[in-house]
Design a protein around this motif. Structure first.
Motif, PDB file in Angstrom:
ATOM      1  N   PHE A 290       0.955  -0.677   0.267  1.00 42.74           N
ATOM      2  CA  PHE A 290      -0.155   0.092   0.118  1.00 42.74           C
ATOM      3  C   PHE A 290       1.173   1.273   0.084  1.00 42.74           C
ATOM      4  O   PHE A 290       0.938   2.346  -0.508  1.00 42.74           O
ATOM      5  CB  PHE A 290      -1.140  -0.292   0.928  1.00 42.74           C
ATOM      6  CG  PHE A 290      -2.538  -0.444   0.865  1.00 42.74           C
ATOM      7  CD1 PHE A 290      -3.037  -1.055  -0.417  1.00 42.74           C
ATOM      8  CD2 PHE A 290      -2.089  -1.957   1.746  1.00 42.74           C
ATOM      9  CE1 PHE A 290      -4.420  -2.126   0.562  1.00 42.74           C
ATOM     10  CE2 PHE A 290      -3.238  -2.926   2.105  1.00 42.74           C
ATOM     11  CZ  PHE A 290      -4.157  -3.020   0.739  1.00 42.74           C
ATOM     12  N   GLU A 291       2.211   1.278   0.859  1.00 42.20           N
ATOM     13  CA  GLU A 291       3.264   2.380   1.013  1.00 42.20           C
ATOM     14  C   GLU A 291       3.267   2.175  -0.121  1.00 42.20           C
ATOM     15  O   GLU A 291       3.653   3.949  -1.065  1.00 42.20           O
ATOM     16  CB  GLU A 291       3.906   2.490   1.956  1.00 42.20           C
ATOM     17  CG  GLU A 291       2.885   2.529   3.157  1.00 42.20           C
ATOM     18  CD  GLU A 291       4.356   2.333   4.303  1.00 42.20           C
ATOM     19  OE1 GLU A 291       5.594   2.518   4.086  1.00 42.20           O
ATOM     20  OE2 GLU A 291       3.978   1.651   5.511  1.00 42.20           O
TER      21      GLU A 291
ATOM     22  N   ALA B  79       2.405   1.605  -3.581  1.00 46.98           N
ATOM     23  CA  ALA B  79       1.521   1.742  -4.466  1.00 46.98           C
ATOM     24  C   ALA B  79       1.613   3.966  -4.230  1.00 46.98           C
ATOM     25  O   ALA B  79       0.653   3.977  -5.586  1.00 46.98           O
ATOM     26  CB  ALA B  79      -0.165   0.937  -4.299  1.00 46.98           C
ATOM     27  N   ARG B  80       1.147   3.926  -2.639  1.00 52.55           N
ATOM     28  CA  ARG B  80       0.714   5.176  -3.092  1.00 52.55           C
ATOM     29  C   ARG B  80       1.743   6.162  -3.179  1.00 52.55           C
ATOM     30  O   ARG B  80       2.109   7.649  -4.003  1.00 52.55           O
ATOM     31  CB  ARG B  80       0.691   5.620  -1.137  1.00 52.55           C
ATOM     32  CG  ARG B  80      -1.105   5.034  -1.060  1.00 52.55           C
ATOM     33  CD  ARG B  80      -1.239   6.144   0.087  1.00 52.55           C
ATOM     34  NE  ARG B  80      -2.153   4.680   1.279  1.00 52.55           N
ATOM     35  CZ  ARG B  80      -1.515   4.312   1.976  1.00 52.55           C
ATOM     36  NH1 ARG B  80      -0.415   3.328   2.248  1.00 52.55           N
ATOM     37  NH2 ARG B  80      -2.990   2.936   2.269  1.00 52.55           N
TER      38      ARG B  80
END
Length: 114
Positions: free
Chosen positions: A65-66, A68-69
């Protein structure tokens, strides 16, 4: 979108191994490792002349998630690959990147890879 380069990241807690496959060119080339932190990833992306036409892919995991952001914020196309589609330990990084390249070719043909 037509990608000019496929970037495979093998992401670990402290480092990211980077390999690059140019579109239509084989085999993939191992570029080296970078620290697995935001500043190092930003610096690596800034060094790339074609960041908007390369596709970064990496295996889904705790950092997904980190990462991808961050890639989204930097305007870099990315794709998270399902763990079951990534070769198991013992495979060479070149084989891993070739697998990513094949999956992305399938994505371009309209088949889902993840």
């Amino acid at each position: 979108m037509e990608y000019t380069r496929f970037i495979g990241w093998d992401v670990h807690a402290a480092t990211i191994a980077v390999a690059i496959a140019d579109a239509g060119r084989r085999p993939a080339q191992f570029e080296g490792t970078i620290p697995a932190d935001e500043a190092a990833v930003r610096q690596w992306i800034r060094r790339q002349s074609d960041a908007s036409t390369m596709l970064v892919c990496y295996e889904a995991g705790p950092t997904g998630f980190e990462m991808a952001r961050l890639l989204e914020h930097l305007g870099v196309p990315w794709q998270v690959i399902a763990p079951g589609l990534v070769p198991k330990k013992g495979c060479s990084l070149s084989l891993l990147i070739d697998t990513y390249v094949l999956m992305h070719k399938l994505v371009r043909l309209g088949r889902q890879a993840s």
